[in-house]
Scaffold this active site. Structure first.
Site, PDB file in Angstrom:
ATOM      1  N   GLU A 178       5.657  27.460 -46.913  1.00  0.00           N
ATOM      2  CA  GLU A 178       6.271  26.676 -45.822  1.00  0.00           C
ATOM      3  C   GLU A 178       7.059  25.463 -46.321  1.00  0.00           C
ATOM      4  O   GLU A 178       6.835  24.343 -45.871  1.00  0.00           O
ATOM      5  CB  GLU A 178       5.184  26.276 -44.809  1.00  0.00           C
ATOM      6  CG  GLU A 178       4.428  27.477 -44.259  1.00  0.00           C
ATOM      7  CD  GLU A 178       3.263  27.116 -43.335  1.00  0.00           C
ATOM      8  OE1 GLU A 178       3.035  25.937 -43.056  1.00  0.00           O
ATOM      9  OE2 GLU A 178       2.573  28.049 -42.888  1.00  0.00           O
ATOM     10  N   ASN A 219       6.344  31.993 -49.163  1.00  0.00           N
ATOM     11  CA  ASN A 219       5.700  32.449 -47.929  1.00  0.00           C
ATOM     12  C   ASN A 219       6.017  31.482 -46.794  1.00  0.00           C
ATOM     13  O   ASN A 219       5.962  30.262 -46.977  1.00  0.00           O
ATOM     14  CB  ASN A 219       4.172  32.487 -48.168  1.00  0.00           C
ATOM     15  CG  ASN A 219       3.395  33.199 -47.092  1.00  0.00           C
ATOM     16  OD1 ASN A 219       3.722  34.332 -46.733  1.00  0.00           O
ATOM     17  ND2 ASN A 219       2.366  32.558 -46.557  1.00  0.00           N
ATOM     18  N   HIS A 255       3.908  35.277 -37.497  1.00  0.00           N
ATOM     19  CA  HIS A 255       3.194  34.725 -36.326  1.00  0.00           C
ATOM     20  C   HIS A 255       4.135  34.802 -35.126  1.00  0.00           C
ATOM     21  O   HIS A 255       4.993  33.937 -34.942  1.00  0.00           O
ATOM     22  CB  HIS A 255       2.781  33.272 -36.582  1.00  0.00           C
ATOM     23  CG  HIS A 255       1.744  33.133 -37.644  1.00  0.00           C
ATOM     24  ND1 HIS A 255       0.440  33.554 -37.468  1.00  0.00           N
ATOM     25  CD2 HIS A 255       1.817  32.641 -38.903  1.00  0.00           C
ATOM     26  CE1 HIS A 255      -0.246  33.308 -38.574  1.00  0.00           C
ATOM     27  NE2 HIS A 255       0.562  32.760 -39.464  1.00  0.00           N
ATOM     28  N   GLU A 284       0.759  37.379 -42.578  1.00  0.00           N
ATOM     29  CA  GLU A 284      -0.145  36.705 -41.616  1.00  0.00           C
ATOM     30  C   GLU A 284       0.149  37.158 -40.188  1.00  0.00           C
ATOM     31  O   GLU A 284       0.219  36.339 -39.267  1.00  0.00           O
ATOM     32  CB  GLU A 284       0.037  35.181 -41.687  1.00  0.00           C
ATOM     33  CG  GLU A 284      -0.096  34.589 -43.073  1.00  0.00           C
ATOM     34  CD  GLU A 284      -0.028  33.055 -43.107  1.00  0.00           C
ATOM     35  OE1 GLU A 284      -0.065  32.414 -42.033  1.00  0.00           O
ATOM     36  OE2 GLU A 284       0.060  32.509 -44.223  1.00  0.00           O
ATOM     37  N   ASP A 286       0.204  38.052 -36.502  1.00  0.00           N
ATOM     38  CA  ASP A 286      -0.510  38.046 -35.223  1.00  0.00           C
ATOM     39  C   ASP A 286       0.503  37.835 -34.105  1.00  0.00           C
ATOM     40  O   ASP A 286       1.616  37.378 -34.352  1.00  0.00           O
ATOM     41  CB  ASP A 286      -1.692  37.061 -35.166  1.00  0.00           C
ATOM     42  CG  ASP A 286      -1.359  35.624 -35.507  1.00  0.00           C
ATOM     43  OD1 ASP A 286      -0.166  35.254 -35.488  1.00  0.00           O
ATOM     44  OD2 ASP A 286      -2.301  34.847 -35.777  1.00  0.00           O
TER      45      ASP A 286
END
Ligand code: 9MR
Length: 367
Positions: A178, A219, A255, A284, A286
């Site tokens: 990030e 990432n 996400h 990751e 979701d």
């Protein structure tokens, strides 16, 4: 609150996403909103990991270590369904070095041991981040007692120590996490402020030197499609690789939220990193929604998982697809986004949602 604005898609993406998701049909393996109870895997009921192996991709999940210790169903389901695991929190700096020079490796060691016992690989997460830093570090920088030269040494030692500890046991390391803002400018973190932009190349060099077999990854979130942020990563990766810096993977967190729509140009985005010779991964995934969950929202959610999975399966460079938790029982979402949740493929009782069915169908269809 700042956190609630994270992972938000820009309005434009929202619009195009809304158009894209309409017309997605064929939700198979649907068991209804509440799903069905945990079932043992069998020839007729293959687990995700069995199907993933046939498809030549790793299927992973973030692991909550407290749940792994306390909840037998969680332990069994994590082993049955996944062949890759990521520590949701216990490999982060505040967890491994809570006081300066005082390390706590136990929960991370436990995860690595669990993975080995169940034939799973481990994604390392994460070495350099602006968040979840130990207090001794942030206060030392803030009060000036840790200056730039010392900080650089501290960062190098942190990376080297952690990567060496798990040398040979980590498949992919999220080396820097990030580091860009949504507009593609570098995030104004203590790393940028104190060390300047060269900290990124340094981090990759140190990580690679400590374990040359672990793939060093960038990432981030909101980089699924082609946009200012993902383009900043592309430009950075291209530049660093041209300089010989070992940047070997691009991790797309994934996400998403059904209220913001599905991002555009995901396949194109993966393809451009692939063209640089890099690996890619979804790290990751979701898909949250505004609560309460109902059948229609669960059915809307399912193809979001499927389309990210299909993008991965459609790219030779994409070697793993990881969800950020697989049961709503232990998801980070409600704690951060008030009134939102139901973001994972299983409900709180491990019942399979339409999203689980879509993952299974997608893996069964293969590359
Ligand atoms: O899921 C993690 C949650 O338990 C932590 O409280 C949180 C702290 O910021 O981090 C969460 O995981 C994040 C991951 O490490 C990096 N990408 C975003 C994830 C969700 O916030």
């Amino acid at each position: 609150m700042k956190l609630t604005n994270r992972f938000r898609m820009p309005a434009l993406a929202l619009l195009s996403g809304a158009l894209l998701v309409t017309g997605v049909t064929g939700v198979t393996g649907v068991t209804g909103v509440t799903g069905v109870a945990v079932q043992p895997a069998s020839a007729h009921n293959p687990s995700l990991r069995v199907l993933a192996e046939r498809a030549g991709v790793r299927i992973g999940t973030a692991v909550d270590m407290a749940a792994l210790a306390d909840d037998r169903t969680y332990r069994r389901t994590t082993a049955r369904e996944f062949d890759s695991v990521t520590a949701e929190n216990v490999m982060k700096w505040e967890s491994v070095e809570p006081q300066r020079g005082v390390y706590d490796w136990k929960p991370a060691d436990d995860l690595v041991r669990y993975a080995r016992a169940h034939g799973q690989v481990v994604r390392g997460h994460t070495l350099v981040w602006h968040s979840q830093l130990p207090t001794w570090l942030t206060t030392g920088v803030a009060d000036g007692s840790i200056g730039a030269t010392e900080l650089r040494g501290i960062l190098r030692d942190h990376i080297t120590t952690e990567v060496k500890r798990y040398k040979g046991k980590i498949q992919q390391w999220d080396v820097v996490n990030e580091v860009f803002e949504e507009d593609g400018s570098l995030r104004n973190s203590i790393w940028l402020q104190q060390l300047g932009p060269s900290y990124i190349a340094d981090a990759f060099r140190w990580a690679h030197a400590a374990d040359p077999r672990a793939k060093p990854f960038l990432n981030d979130y909101n980089v699924e499609g082609v946009n200012a942020k993902s383009t900043a990563y592309y430009d950075l990766a291209k530049r660093l690789r041209a300089q010989g810096v070992p940047v070997q993977g691009f991790g797309i967190q994934g996400h998403l939220a059904i209220q913001y729509g599905f991002p555009g140009r995901v396949a194109e985005n993966l393809a451009r990193f692939e063209a640089l010779g890099m690996q890619t991964a979804f790290t990751e995934v979701d898909v949250r929604m505004i609560l309460p969950v109902d059948e229609a929202k669960s059915v809307t959610q399912a193809p979001y998982f499927r389309r990210l999975l299909d993008a991965c399966l459609g790219a030779r460079s994409c070697k793993s697809f990881t969800v950020w938790g697989y049961t709503d029982r232990y998801s980070w979402v409600p704690g951060v986004f008030e009134g939102q949740g139901a973001a994972t493929p299983m409900d709180e009782e491990y019942g399979r949602k339409p999203a689980y069915g879509e993952l299974r169908e997608g893996l069964a269809a293969g590359r």
